[in-house]
Design a protein around this motif. Sequence first.
Motif, PDB file in Angstrom:
ATOM      1  N   GLY A 187      12.207  -4.760   0.246  1.00  0.00           N
ATOM      2  CA  GLY A 187      11.561  -4.368  -0.954  1.00  0.00           C
ATOM      3  C   GLY A 187      10.080  -4.285  -0.849  1.00  0.00           C
ATOM      4  O   GLY A 187       9.628  -4.153  -1.970  1.00  0.00           O
ATOM      5  N   ALA A 188       9.554  -4.967   0.253  1.00  0.00           N
ATOM      6  CA  ALA A 188       7.983  -5.139   0.426  1.00  0.00           C
ATOM      7  C   ALA A 188       7.471  -4.049   0.352  1.00  0.00           C
ATOM      8  O   ALA A 188       7.775  -2.838   1.155  1.00  0.00           O
ATOM      9  CB  ALA A 188       7.892  -5.978   1.326  1.00  0.00           C
ATOM     10  N   LEU A 189       6.225  -3.615  -0.319  1.00  0.00           N
ATOM     11  CA  LEU A 189       5.489  -2.284  -0.494  1.00  0.00           C
ATOM     12  C   LEU A 189       4.572  -2.312   0.892  1.00  0.00           C
ATOM     13  O   LEU A 189       3.723  -3.265   1.061  1.00  0.00           O
ATOM     14  CB  LEU A 189       4.785  -2.317  -1.637  1.00  0.00           C
ATOM     15  CG  LEU A 189       4.089  -1.087  -1.802  1.00  0.00           C
ATOM     16  CD1 LEU A 189       5.007   0.258  -2.030  1.00  0.00           C
ATOM     17  CD2 LEU A 189       3.158  -1.295  -3.265  1.00  0.00           C
ATOM     18  N   LEU A 190       4.830  -1.194   1.595  1.00  0.00           N
ATOM     19  CA  LEU A 190       4.074  -0.908   3.068  1.00  0.00           C
ATOM     20  C   LEU A 190       2.964   0.261   2.370  1.00  0.00           C
ATOM     21  O   LEU A 190       1.967   0.010   3.230  1.00  0.00           O
ATOM     22  CB  LEU A 190       4.854  -0.330   3.901  1.00  0.00           C
ATOM     23  CG  LEU A 190       6.256  -1.344   4.255  1.00  0.00           C
ATOM     24  CD1 LEU A 190       7.285  -0.755   5.152  1.00  0.00           C
ATOM     25  CD2 LEU A 190       5.801  -2.535   5.056  1.00  0.00           C
ATOM     26  N   GLU A 191       3.417   1.091   1.697  1.00  0.00           N
ATOM     27  CA  GLU A 191       2.271   2.069   1.435  1.00  0.00           C
ATOM     28  C   GLU A 191       2.497   2.558   0.086  1.00  0.00           C
ATOM     29  O   GLU A 191       3.452   2.760  -0.495  1.00  0.00           O
ATOM     30  CB  GLU A 191       2.672   3.362   2.445  1.00  0.00           C
ATOM     31  CG  GLU A 191       1.804   4.391   2.343  1.00  0.00           C
ATOM     32  CD  GLU A 191       2.106   5.243   3.542  1.00  0.00           C
ATOM     33  OE1 GLU A 191       1.472   5.510   4.507  1.00  0.00           O
ATOM     34  OE2 GLU A 191       3.013   6.331   3.366  1.00  0.00           O
ATOM     35  N   PHE A 192       1.199   3.046  -0.530  1.00  0.00           N
ATOM     36  CA  PHE A 192       1.273   3.789  -1.675  1.00  0.00           C
ATOM     37  C   PHE A 192       0.101   4.753  -1.770  1.00  0.00           C
ATOM     38  O   PHE A 192      -1.093   4.149  -1.512  1.00  0.00           O
ATOM     39  CB  PHE A 192       1.026   2.781  -2.968  1.00  0.00           C
ATOM     40  CG  PHE A 192       1.033   3.573  -4.351  1.00  0.00           C
ATOM     41  CD1 PHE A 192       2.496   3.371  -4.915  1.00  0.00           C
ATOM     42  CD2 PHE A 192      -0.041   4.098  -4.659  1.00  0.00           C
ATOM     43  CE1 PHE A 192       2.320   4.177  -6.161  1.00  0.00           C
ATOM     44  CE2 PHE A 192       0.109   4.673  -6.122  1.00  0.00           C
ATOM     45  CZ  PHE A 192       1.261   4.697  -6.797  1.00  0.00           C
ATOM     46  N   GLN A 198       6.436  -0.870 -12.087  1.00  0.00           N
ATOM     47  CA  GLN A 198       5.258  -1.532 -12.355  1.00  0.00           C
ATOM     48  C   GLN A 198       4.227  -0.720 -12.561  1.00  0.00           C
ATOM     49  O   GLN A 198       3.061  -0.785 -13.173  1.00  0.00           O
ATOM     50  CB  GLN A 198       5.096  -2.704 -11.206  1.00  0.00           C
ATOM     51  CG  GLN A 198       5.894  -4.113 -11.219  1.00  0.00           C
ATOM     52  CD  GLN A 198       5.471  -5.080 -10.407  1.00  0.00           C
ATOM     53  OE1 GLN A 198       4.228  -5.080 -10.176  1.00  0.00           O
ATOM     54  NE2 GLN A 198       6.367  -6.052 -10.191  1.00  0.00           N
ATOM     55  N   VAL A 199       4.196   0.622 -11.697  1.00  0.00           N
ATOM     56  CA  VAL A 199       3.101   1.435 -11.713  1.00  0.00           C
ATOM     57  C   VAL A 199       3.204   2.289 -12.868  1.00  0.00           C
ATOM     58  O   VAL A 199       2.112   2.453 -13.668  1.00  0.00           O
ATOM     59  CB  VAL A 199       3.422   2.455 -10.651  1.00  0.00           C
ATOM     60  CG1 VAL A 199       2.463   3.794 -10.841  1.00  0.00           C
ATOM     61  CG2 VAL A 199       2.983   1.929  -9.073  1.00  0.00           C
ATOM     62  N   THR A 206       2.709  -7.564  -9.147  1.00  0.00           N
ATOM     63  CA  THR A 206       3.485  -8.794  -8.861  1.00  0.00           C
ATOM     64  C   THR A 206       4.577  -8.297  -7.516  1.00  0.00           C
ATOM     65  O   THR A 206       5.534  -8.787  -7.445  1.00  0.00           O
ATOM     66  CB  THR A 206       4.195  -9.292  -9.695  1.00  0.00           C
ATOM     67  OG1 THR A 206       5.090  -8.522 -10.429  1.00  0.00           O
ATOM     68  CG2 THR A 206       3.218  -9.979 -10.884  1.00  0.00           C
ATOM     69  N   LEU A 207       4.044  -7.305  -6.773  1.00  0.00           N
ATOM     70  CA  LEU A 207       4.665  -6.658  -5.691  1.00  0.00           C
ATOM     71  C   LEU A 207       4.509  -7.566  -4.606  1.00  0.00           C
ATOM     72  O   LEU A 207       3.436  -7.987  -4.186  1.00  0.00           O
ATOM     73  CB  LEU A 207       4.564  -5.328  -5.717  1.00  0.00           C
ATOM     74  CG  LEU A 207       4.875  -4.280  -6.829  1.00  0.00           C
ATOM     75  CD1 LEU A 207       4.026  -2.957  -6.583  1.00  0.00           C
ATOM     76  CD2 LEU A 207       6.529  -4.125  -6.988  1.00  0.00           C
ATOM     77  N   ILE A 234      -2.486  -0.593  -5.885  1.00  0.00           N
ATOM     78  CA  ILE A 234      -1.961  -1.802  -6.063  1.00  0.00           C
ATOM     79  C   ILE A 234      -2.970  -2.527  -5.350  1.00  0.00           C
ATOM     80  O   ILE A 234      -3.379  -3.811  -5.862  1.00  0.00           O
ATOM     81  CB  ILE A 234      -0.650  -2.114  -5.480  1.00  0.00           C
ATOM     82  CG1 ILE A 234       0.183  -1.285  -6.412  1.00  0.00           C
ATOM     83  CG2 ILE A 234      -0.079  -3.228  -5.197  1.00  0.00           C
ATOM     84  CD1 ILE A 234       0.528   0.215  -6.224  1.00  0.00           C
ATOM     85  N   ILE A 235      -3.400  -2.423  -4.329  1.00  0.00           N
ATOM     86  CA  ILE A 235      -4.738  -3.137  -3.456  1.00  0.00           C
ATOM     87  C   ILE A 235      -5.785  -2.292  -4.102  1.00  0.00           C
ATOM     88  O   ILE A 235      -6.077  -1.308  -3.279  1.00  0.00           O
ATOM     89  CB  ILE A 235      -4.583  -3.211  -2.045  1.00  0.00           C
ATOM     90  CG1 ILE A 235      -3.274  -4.042  -1.646  1.00  0.00           C
ATOM     91  CG2 ILE A 235      -5.716  -3.713  -1.402  1.00  0.00           C
ATOM     92  CD1 ILE A 235      -3.110  -4.085  -0.205  1.00  0.00           C
TER      93      ILE A 235
END
Length: 163
Positions: free
Chosen positions: A23-28, A58-59, A71-72, A128-129
């Motif tokens: 579930g770790a975010l790799l791309e947005f 969260q978005v 908090t991802l 997110i970043i």
Amino acid sequence: MGLYFSHIDTLVGMAAAAVDDDGALLEFTFLNGEMSNHLSRPDQAEHAPQKLEHVARQVHEFFDRKRTDFTLDLKPQGTPFQQKVWRALCDIPFGETWSYQRIAVATGDIKATQAVGAANGKNPIALIIPCHRVIGKNGTLTGYGGGLPLKQKLLDFETPLLF
């Protein structure tokens, strides 16, 4: 390792996101024709909206003004220097902007302003970043992977006019 993606409708347009098995975010990325999404596509990842519900929630909370920080679990892929820049970007508070020079200082090298700009442009986890919060030293808007109109929309959203 499995990769999963989904589309997320936002206040500023459709976005795409990709996560790994944990579930770790790799791309947005925003799908406005300006940003490149490398993982959030059917030829790279399995379309699985249920695996990205935590990201979408969260978005949506962010754009509903119920959240200013995410908090991802983030796992952007990049060089050690890019990683350092992206960590520094996460220190920019909601509603504030920092210059590329300030980010260079935060990474420990005041002379790395151009390298910071290049790393900022390679950020695979937009919003997110918060690379949209980085501006020129003189306060002008400078490049953004999603285009300057989107950058302006995001900054305007974070600093609404008070009446």
